[in-house]
Design a protein around this motif. Structure first.
Motif, short mmCIF file in Angstrom:
data_model
loop_
_atom_site.label_atom_id
_atom_site.label_comp_id
_atom_site.label_asym_id
_atom_site.label_seq_id
_atom_site.Cartn_x
_atom_site.Cartn_y
_atom_site.Cartn_z
N PHE A 1 2.62 14.69 56.17
CA PHE A 1 2.76 14.81 54.71
C PHE A 1 3.76 15.91 54.43
N VAL A 2 4.78 15.58 53.69
CA VAL A 2 5.81 16.57 53.40
C VAL A 2 5.91 16.73 51.89
N ILE A 3 5.75 17.96 51.42
CA ILE A 3 5.94 18.22 50.00
C ILE A 3 7.22 19.04 49.87
N ALA A 4 8.13 18.57 49.06
CA ALA A 4 9.38 19.32 48.92
C ALA A 4 9.94 19.14 47.53
N HIS A 5 10.39 20.23 46.97
CA HIS A 5 11.09 20.12 45.69
C HIS A 5 12.51 19.65 45.90
N PRO B 1 -10.46 17.90 35.53
CA PRO B 1 -10.39 17.03 36.70
C PRO B 1 -8.95 16.95 37.24
N ILE B 2 -8.80 17.07 38.55
CA ILE B 2 -7.46 17.02 39.13
C ILE B 2 -7.22 15.63 39.72
N LEU B 3 -8.19 15.12 40.49
CA LEU B 3 -8.07 13.77 41.03
C LEU B 3 -9.22 12.94 40.48
N THR B 4 -8.90 11.77 39.93
CA THR B 4 -9.97 10.86 39.51
C THR B 4 -9.69 9.51 40.15
N ASP B 5 -10.64 9.07 40.93
CA ASP B 5 -10.52 7.80 41.64
C ASP B 5 -9.17 7.66 42.33
N PHE B 6 -8.89 8.63 43.19
CA PHE B 6 -7.61 8.64 43.89
C PHE B 6 -7.72 7.83 45.17
N ASN B 7 -6.79 6.90 45.35
CA ASN B 7 -6.81 6.05 46.55
C ASN B 7 -5.47 6.11 47.26
N LEU B 8 -5.53 6.21 48.57
CA LEU B 8 -4.28 6.25 49.33
C LEU B 8 -4.58 5.85 50.76
N LYS B 9 -3.74 4.96 51.28
CA LYS B 9 -3.95 4.54 52.67
C LYS B 9 -2.66 4.83 53.42
N VAL B 10 -2.77 5.57 54.51
CA VAL B 10 -1.57 5.93 55.26
C VAL B 10 -1.74 5.47 56.69
N LYS B 11 -0.70 4.74 57.19
CA LYS B 11 -0.77 4.26 58.58
C LYS B 11 -0.39 5.37 59.53
N ALA B 12 -0.98 5.34 60.72
CA ALA B 12 -0.68 6.37 61.72
C ALA B 12 0.82 6.41 61.99
N GLY B 13 1.36 7.59 62.11
CA GLY B 13 2.75 7.75 62.50
C GLY B 13 3.74 7.77 61.35
N GLN B 14 3.24 7.56 60.13
CA GLN B 14 4.18 7.53 59.00
C GLN B 14 4.43 8.92 58.41
N THR B 15 5.63 9.09 57.91
CA THR B 15 5.92 10.32 57.18
C THR B 15 5.84 10.03 55.69
N ILE B 16 4.93 10.75 55.03
CA ILE B 16 4.72 10.53 53.60
C ILE B 16 5.27 11.74 52.85
N ALA B 17 6.13 11.49 51.90
CA ALA B 17 6.61 12.60 51.09
C ALA B 17 5.88 12.57 49.75
#
Ligand code: ATP
Ligand code: MG
Length: 615
Positions: free
Chosen positions: A555-559, A380-396
């Motif tokens: 959504f930005v993924i960065a090392h 399993p990779i995600l179990t009961d994953f919850n996330l709320k993102v407001k419009a216009g936000q930058t999520i890293a």
């Protein structure tokens, strides 16, 4: 060396003849039934003449050579004979023409079907299937089947018709002589199929080894630098010797089998001929058989050999082509893992025939609600994953490798769907809208950007097909790509080469940014998008990215953490769970995982810079 692509033939087991598989291929072939019917008709015409010629000869011998015919019937006979020859010429011309058309049309149709399927299949399919395999199915497998289904099939049909025709005529004219000819059929059939399958197998092996050798050659050349540094020369050389040795062995074996097979067939033919001459000759002497009939039978007995050999060869070919057929059919039958429901299709259209006019605008509120996901059930990779993102936000998203960052954004892109739970966009489960609707509103920039062969301008325009040149230049300026583009030979009209091969990875990245910018999507996803750009270029585009992402959910993924300090929210992901959530300052104060990660990286970068100054 990598032999995975070249060895793709190994994928399926080809030992037993799979009737249901060939039924499916025939069904595809039957789509060209008009051509097929024409071809079969011509085929029968050819076969009839083939059967009739020896009979004509018999007539000529009995009537003109042996004596009872009249002068004027000779003229009639010659006219008939010439007519047959011309008729056969026309038939054979038409035969080649139609068989060729079937081959081409059949291959074309299958390719269209595959292409269509490839558009429908979801990302998951491409994720698990190497490119080379898909390419091989499109090209060599399709060619292989089309060739067999046209030429070989026709040969089979012709061969069987001639054999049936000859058998009937022989049985009617003289059944005893006919039996002498027919007695060799089962023996010859057995010998032919035994040899043909072995000969073809060896030839196929030779072809396979040949492509391995080509691969080995090209790897040897393109990987020369790596070879040298790893001191692999001796290895490579040995491998090459093994391959060429195996090719020689196989070729010799095939030649040997051929060398035994041919005289065997001819020998059997001779035995049958001898039988006819012995028995038939005796009958002629006691005057119970006409000389012409005997001649006709000698001709038929040799005419029997060729179709029989063709049929044996074809059966062997069919068996060997089965692997190709299986690969093509399995691709055509592949079901997309992610697809729109019927109601959604009714409203929004399909991927290939969408109705973009009614697409709802996306604001960009996103919610993962009790989402469960795995690639394989044990893990399993995600179990009961919850996330709320407001419009216009930058999520890293940060976190160690394999923690699930890409998985989360791939689910948002609907490349994969939740196994349980929902993903809501603007409060609505995204499965209630079409995949096309979502993708129309997504800007996704990947770590290894893909450019299509063509000009820079074309590549930026893929983001928005009706973009003007001004819009393209503006987009390029926006991401600081304008400068390097203008330095190129033909500016925006410069060719990027296949897969963008003429540009550096960083340059490709900038182009793919421009392509995303011009689209003005509501949701932006950057997965390690800046990792192949050097620190300097990164600083230049950093500013562009910030302006770009402003007001858009992203959504930005960065090392490299320096690129995400200004994000509205930073999520630290660990084993598919959010373990820290907040902006840079908040997370630094927490002195948790993010703090350690950041200070470590900061120190590393600092010492890197100091080292550079030292030099
Ligand atoms: N297509 C796939 N099939 C099977 N397992 C996969 C697939 N893609 C990812 N995984 C597994 O899922 C887990 C999460 O992978 P994911 O790519 O989301 O990690 P990530 O956080 O993006 O890592 P990275 O920082 O290296 O990009 C890993 O254990 C990975 O091996
Ligand atoms: Mg990743």
């Amino acid at each position: 060396m990598s032999t995975a692509n070249l060895n793709h033939e190994e994928e399926f087991n080809t030992d037993s003849f799979d009737i249901s598989l060939w039924k499916k291929i025939f069904k595809l072939l039957w789509e060209h039934k008009r051509l097929l019917i024409i071809l079969f008709t011509i085929n029968i015409g050819v076969a009839v003449v083939d059967v009739a010629f020896p009979y004509l000869n018999k007539y000529a011998i009995d009537h003109f050579v042996m004596g009872s015919g009249k002068e004027d019937s000779v003229v009639l006979f010659i006219v008939l004979f010439v007519g047959f020859v011309v008729w056969q010429g026309i038939n054979i011309f038409a035969f080649f023409h139609v068989a060729g058309s079937i081959e081409m049309n059949f291959a074309y149709e299958i390719r269209m079907k595959i292409m269509r399927k490839l558009q429908e299949l979801s990302y998951a399919y491409y994720d698990k299937t190497p490119n080379g395999r898909i390419m091989a199915r499109m090209t060599s497998d399709v060619n292989h089947i089309a060739e067999i289904m046209s030429w070989s099939l026709m040969d089979l049909f012709w061969g069987s018709t001639v054999m049936i025709g000859v058998t009937i005529v022989m049985l009617i004219v003289n059944w005893k002589l006919a039996l002498i000819v027919l007695v060799i059929v089962p023996i010859l059939a057995y010998i032919s199929s035994w040899f043909q399958i072995r000969i073809l197998k060896n030839y196929r092996e030779v072809r396979k080894v040949n492509s391995l050798i080509t691969g080995s050659f090209s790897e040897g050349i393109s990987g020369a630098k790596t070879t040298k540094t790893l001191v692999l020369e001796q290895n490579n050389y040995q491998e090459f010797i093994n391959l060429t040795g195996s090719m020689r062995h196989r070729s010799i074996k095939a030649a040997l089998l051929n060398a035994i097979f041919m005289p065997l067939v001819l020998g059997l033919g001779a035995v049958s001929l001898a039988g006819i001459l012995w028995y038939g000759g005796h009958q002629v002497l006691i005057k119970s058989l006409e000389f012409g009939t005997l001649m006709m039978f000698t001709q038929y007995s040799s005419q029997f050999l060729e179709p029989l050999r063709q049929i044996a060869r074809l059966m062997a070919e069919l068996q060997l082509a089965q692997a190709s057929a299986e690969r093509v059919i399995s691709l055509l039958e592949e079901e997309p893992k992610v697809y729109d429901s019927d109601e959604v299709i009714a409203k929004y259209g399909t991927i290939l025939d969408p109705k973009p006019a009614i697409y709802e605008k996306i604001n960009g509120n996103i919610e993962f609600k009790h989402v469960y996901f795995h690639y394989n059930p044990q893990e399993p990779i995600l179990t009961d994953f919850n996330l709320k993102v407001k419009a216009g936000q930058t999520i890293a998203l940060v976190g160690e490798t394999g923690s699930g960052k890409s998985t989360i954004v791939n689910m948002l892109c609907r490349f994969y769907e939740p196994i349980k739970g929902k993903i809501l966009i603007d409060g609505i489960d995204y499965r209630q809208r079409s995949i096309g609707w979502l993708h129309e509103n997504l800007g996704y920039v990947l770590q290894s950007p893909h450019l299509f062969a063509g000009t820079i301008k074309d590549n930026i325009r893929y983001g928005k097909l009706d973009a003007t040149d001004e819009e393209i230049i503006a987009a390029a300026k926006y991401v600081n790509a304008h400068e390097f583009i203008m330095k190129m030979e033909n500016g925006y009209d410069s060719d990027v080469g296949e897969g963008g091969g003429r540009l550096s990875t960083g340059e490709k990245q900038l182009i793919s940014f421009a392509r995303a910018v011009i689209r003005q999507p509501a949701i932006f996803i950057l997965d390690e998008a800046t990792s192949s750009i050097d620190t300097e270029t990164e600083q230049i585009i950093q500013h562009a990215i910030e302006t770009l992402l402003k007001g858009k959910t992203s959504f930005v993924i960065a090392h490299r953490l320096s690129t995400i300090v200004s994000a509205d929210r930073i999520l630290v992901i660990r084993k598919g769970k959010v373990i820290e959530d907040g902006d840079h300052d908040a997370l630094m104060q927490r002195k948790g995982y993010y703090y350690r990660l950041y200070t470590n990286q900061f120190n590393e970068e600092l010492s890197d810079r100091l080292l550079k100054i030292d030099k």
